[in-house]
Design a protein around this motif. Structure first.
Motif, PDB file in Angstrom:
ATOM      1  N   LEU A 230       8.842  -7.233   8.806  1.00  0.00           N
ATOM      2  CA  LEU A 230       9.992  -6.723   9.557  1.00  0.00           C
ATOM      3  C   LEU A 230       9.872  -7.148  11.004  1.00  0.00           C
ATOM      4  O   LEU A 230       8.804  -7.000  11.604  1.00  0.00           O
ATOM      5  N   ALA A 232      11.608  -6.430  14.706  1.00  0.00           N
ATOM      6  CA  ALA A 232      12.524  -5.542  15.418  1.00  0.00           C
ATOM      7  C   ALA A 232      12.506  -5.886  16.897  1.00  0.00           C
ATOM      8  O   ALA A 232      11.446  -6.125  17.468  1.00  0.00           O
ATOM      9  N   GLU A 303      11.749   1.058   8.178  1.00  0.00           N
ATOM     10  CA  GLU A 303      13.067   0.815   8.789  1.00  0.00           C
ATOM     11  C   GLU A 303      13.611   2.094   9.418  1.00  0.00           C
ATOM     12  O   GLU A 303      14.162   2.079  10.515  1.00  0.00           O
ATOM     13  N   LEU A 306      11.864   2.858  12.683  1.00  0.00           N
ATOM     14  CA  LEU A 306      12.257   1.922  13.738  1.00  0.00           C
ATOM     15  C   LEU A 306      13.671   2.230  14.226  1.00  0.00           C
ATOM     16  O   LEU A 306      13.940   2.262  15.423  1.00  0.00           O
ATOM     17  N   ARG A 307      14.587   2.498  13.296  1.00  0.00           N
ATOM     18  CA  ARG A 307      15.983   2.783  13.668  1.00  0.00           C
ATOM     19  C   ARG A 307      16.077   3.988  14.596  1.00  0.00           C
ATOM     20  O   ARG A 307      16.931   4.028  15.478  1.00  0.00           O
ATOM     21  N   PRO A 311      16.641   0.039  17.854  1.00  0.00           N
ATOM     22  CA  PRO A 311      16.404  -1.394  18.058  1.00  0.00           C
ATOM     23  C   PRO A 311      17.732  -2.129  18.250  1.00  0.00           C
ATOM     24  O   PRO A 311      18.755  -1.678  17.739  1.00  0.00           O
ATOM     25  N   LEU A 314      17.043  -5.878  13.893  1.00  0.00           N
ATOM     26  CA  LEU A 314      16.068  -5.470  12.879  1.00  0.00           C
ATOM     27  C   LEU A 314      16.288  -6.309  11.625  1.00  0.00           C
ATOM     28  O   LEU A 314      17.348  -6.256  11.015  1.00  0.00           O
ATOM     29  N   THR A 316      14.486  -7.779   7.904  1.00  0.00           N
ATOM     30  CA  THR A 316      13.437  -7.566   6.915  1.00  0.00           C
ATOM     31  C   THR A 316      13.359  -8.781   5.998  1.00  0.00           C
ATOM     32  O   THR A 316      14.392  -9.294   5.559  1.00  0.00           O
TER      33      THR A 316
END
Lengths: 465, 465
Positions: A230, A232, A303, A306-307, A311, A314, A316
């Protein structure tokens, strides 16, 4: 730095001894053949007196016996991918290359072990292990060309260290030849051993100052079934670092967590290395691996974390080619950083995990204060950050400014209870800083131990401590 | 073994020095107070001359300075849960107890580190870490009562070593006092450090022969979100071992993989410790941990691999109480083994993972050949098996038979390229076997290193090597 002594550092008789012991291309004397053995991936250089390239244990034993008797300095050298001058023969001496000790002696699927000679390249071992469903995790950036022996001598780390640890965590045992030609075996092919002092760990990371490892027994793992990556981007560095911290606290343990700062993004953009949205201040790159059935839910969890930190990009990747594309910026970074200037003074400091944000700030401050570029990136998970102070040494005062920035950063890192080297070792480059980090008592003990292994100080003299 | 010298081993002046340095209950002299400090969980005993229990670094420094000057042997002692006589003051001397050095100095959620004094009990640290969402993985069997200092001195392993490694893998750094009172700091709170020789790893597992660790910095992990346990029984030992091998090769990495042989099952049954179906020849016990979202699919995969090898029983537990119930046989085993006889001679050998089946066979053979019981169990994942030779020392020739069986097993284990101790260390119990395993050159180097730390040989003399 450097010397033009060439083979003149040795007597005729000594040269003859080496010629007899190392037939044909195993011994090199002419300066045009030996000078390439005088440097490493850093920019240090010293002319070797000669280069010998043993292919047998007996040759190693004999040359170490001879060198002790004759008091000839020996400089062990693997693939020389290190950047701190660790194998440069400063002061003069014979370079002892492990290039021809390059056999994989055993790969055992039932014991989960490999037995290799020190000159085996790290990637060759990895490929061979994977063919058998096995996995050798350490992956220093130079993995394609570095060797296991050099990795062990420097206790090399790499991207996957956050989950899997460093080279030393995989060295179960070794055979090593000491100055004077004595040979010891330490550890073995067992995954646990509580008998005697741990000489294996002592040799690992000793930068070739104690003994020459001639055989290493390595621990292997089962090959993970699947992986995903991933990438970001964040508009604020702080948000990126916060996001990474939240991932760790959640209990997820990615195989790699890489970080690239604003300057790094700037380099990548000006090198045209990849598309990065405007306003991106830092990049985080994650690799997850494990059983196939787990991976989807781990990707989802990652995810989500991170969200939560907003970000601005992003992506993947789950197939090898998708993953490779996401890693492209990280691989392109070192070459790309030369777009900011032709010269680089590089540090690989490590700080406690919770202080990474501060260390990055201070590296950037040190660059700014001294009017040079500080490109900061690295292995966030274990607090190991690389700082490239990019400058143009031809410009007035630029080299001094880079040196000053490095000293400032070293002080700051030690203040944060960090270390001046997370994975490169001391070599020659970090020698000036060592006494800031290690107390006198520890240095005394290390020198006492050196004396036990190498009473005449013939092995890689002047390095490390 | 044992001596009745008591405090008479010290001069009046020496006793006075200790009284002044260690006020009140910190120093013990009367034999009725000190004798309990003369033994450990093995059956070795020697009467201490005195016991001192420092509570400050300064006291440790002073007593180590004094002991070196006066040439008084000092025997470091933590919770004495070791079974090899590692802290027994054989030959006479002062026991240096870490009982009052028992503070958790720091637990850092951002750095994922703990700083503790050596007397902190392992389980106390674990509980405190878990309260913060952190995880200290090493779990020697004695985890409830053993201490971090003792765990480090012996590099203690435990059930979770197969996935998480041993104590040494979590010691990032330490402060230690050497004979003469010199104090060193090695390592620190960084997860990676490539500066200088790795003295931390050298001190770990040195069985208190080099220095007294007064502060340890430990690496912590995020607490796994969930765990599950599986107990499987097999009618044939071979099928059980094959099943375990298949699990490893599949890429699953359980946190624990425990094994119990036919004799162990017999003990458990006769002790009424748990219900085990008739005809069960061996038990396997697995623990899985990780993120909640992964666990279900991993349980399923593990069950599938086990079923392929035809277990005659298979139970899975996912709640703490269900898990606890499945672990009951393993915990009951040591006490239950005394149902076969009152005396036990215990070895904790380790062999390469692929040779576990052979090692178990040979342990059973050694028991049979010598007419005593061999109960075999242990940590299958890392090849570390415990063998209890159960006998009745009052019976004619029984003690000799147990000793002979142990020697036979030691030879067999070394033949399989194993080690005579996977986690208990050498102490006094394994001294007779050490020179079979370690070559002369290695022992010379170890003694040279001992000399650097402890030139007068006052620290835990006569132990380990």
């Amino acid at each position: 730095m450097g010397s033009a002594a060439g083979a003149d550092g040795l007597t005729q008789q000594q040269q003859q001894f080496l010629r007899d012991l190392f037939p044909g291309r195993q011994a090199l004397f002419p300066q045009e053949q030996t000078w390439i053995y005088g440097s490493d991936a850093g920019r240090f250089f010293a002319q070797p007196w000669a280069v010998v390239r043993p292919s047998t244990l007996e040759q190693v034993q004999e040359v170490l016996q001879w060198a002790q008797t004759e008091r000839v300095p020996l400089f062990p050298r693997a693939r020389a991918t290190n950047v701190v001058g660790g194998c440069v023969p400063l002061g003069g001496g014979v370079v002892l290359s492990t290039l021809f000790l390059d056999r994989i002696l055993e790969l055992d699927e039932r014991d989960f072990t490999a037995v290799v000679q020190p000159g085996v390249s790290t990637s060759r071992l990895q490929v061979r292990a994977e063919e058998l469903g096995l996995f050798y995790p350490p992956d220093p950036a130079s993995v394609g060309i570095s060797s296991i022996g050099g990795n062990a001598a420097t206790n090399a780390g790499g991207m996957r260290a956050v989950k899997y640890g460093v080279t030393g965590d995989y060295v179960l045992g070794c055979q090593a030849v000491l100055p004077g030609g004595r040979t010891i075996r330490s550890g073995g092919r067992v995954h646990k051993d509580a008998v005697g002092l741990d000489l294996t760990s002592l040799l690992v990371g000793s930068e070739g100052t104690l003994a020459l490892m001639t055989e290493l027994t390595l621990k292997l793992l089962p090959r993970p079934q699947a992986s995903a990556s991933l990438l970001a981007g964040f508009a604020e560095q702080e948000a990126g670092l916060e996001a990474a911290g939240a991932v760790f606290r959640s209990g997820l343990l990615p195989a790699a967590v890489e970080f690239m700062d604003r300057k790094a993004v700037e380099c990548l953009r000006s090198a045209g290395a990849c598309e990065i949205p405007r306003g991106t201040d830092c990049l985080l790159l994650f690799k997850l691996d494990g059983s196939r059935s787990c991976l989807d839910s781990e990707i989802e969890a990652l995810e989500r974390h991170l969200r939560e930190h907003g970000p601005n990009t992003l992506s993947t990747g789950v197939t090898p080619s998708e993953e490779e594309e996401l890693w492209q910026p990280r691989r392109a970074l070192n070459p790309a950083s030369f777009h900011l200037g032709p010269d680089k003074l590089s540090l690989d400091v490590t700080v406690p995990r919770g202080s990474v944000g501060q260390a990055v700030d201070r590296a950037q401050d040190a660059g700014r204060r001294n009017g040079i570029h500080a490109v900061t990136f690295g292995h966030l998970g274990d607090g190991n950050i690389h700082v490239n102070f990019i400058h143009d040494a031809r410009g007035p005062g630029q080299a001094e400014a880079a040196g000053k920035a490095a000293w400032e950063l070293v002080f700051q890192v030690l203040h944060l209870r960090g270390t001046i080297s997370g994975e490169h070792g001391v070599g020659l480059a970090k020698l000036p800083y060592v006494e800031l980090q290690l107390d006198r008592e520890k240095v005394d003990i290390m020198r006492g131990i050196k004396q036990v292994f190498d009473p005449r100080g013939i092995l890689n003299p002047g390095k490390g401590y």
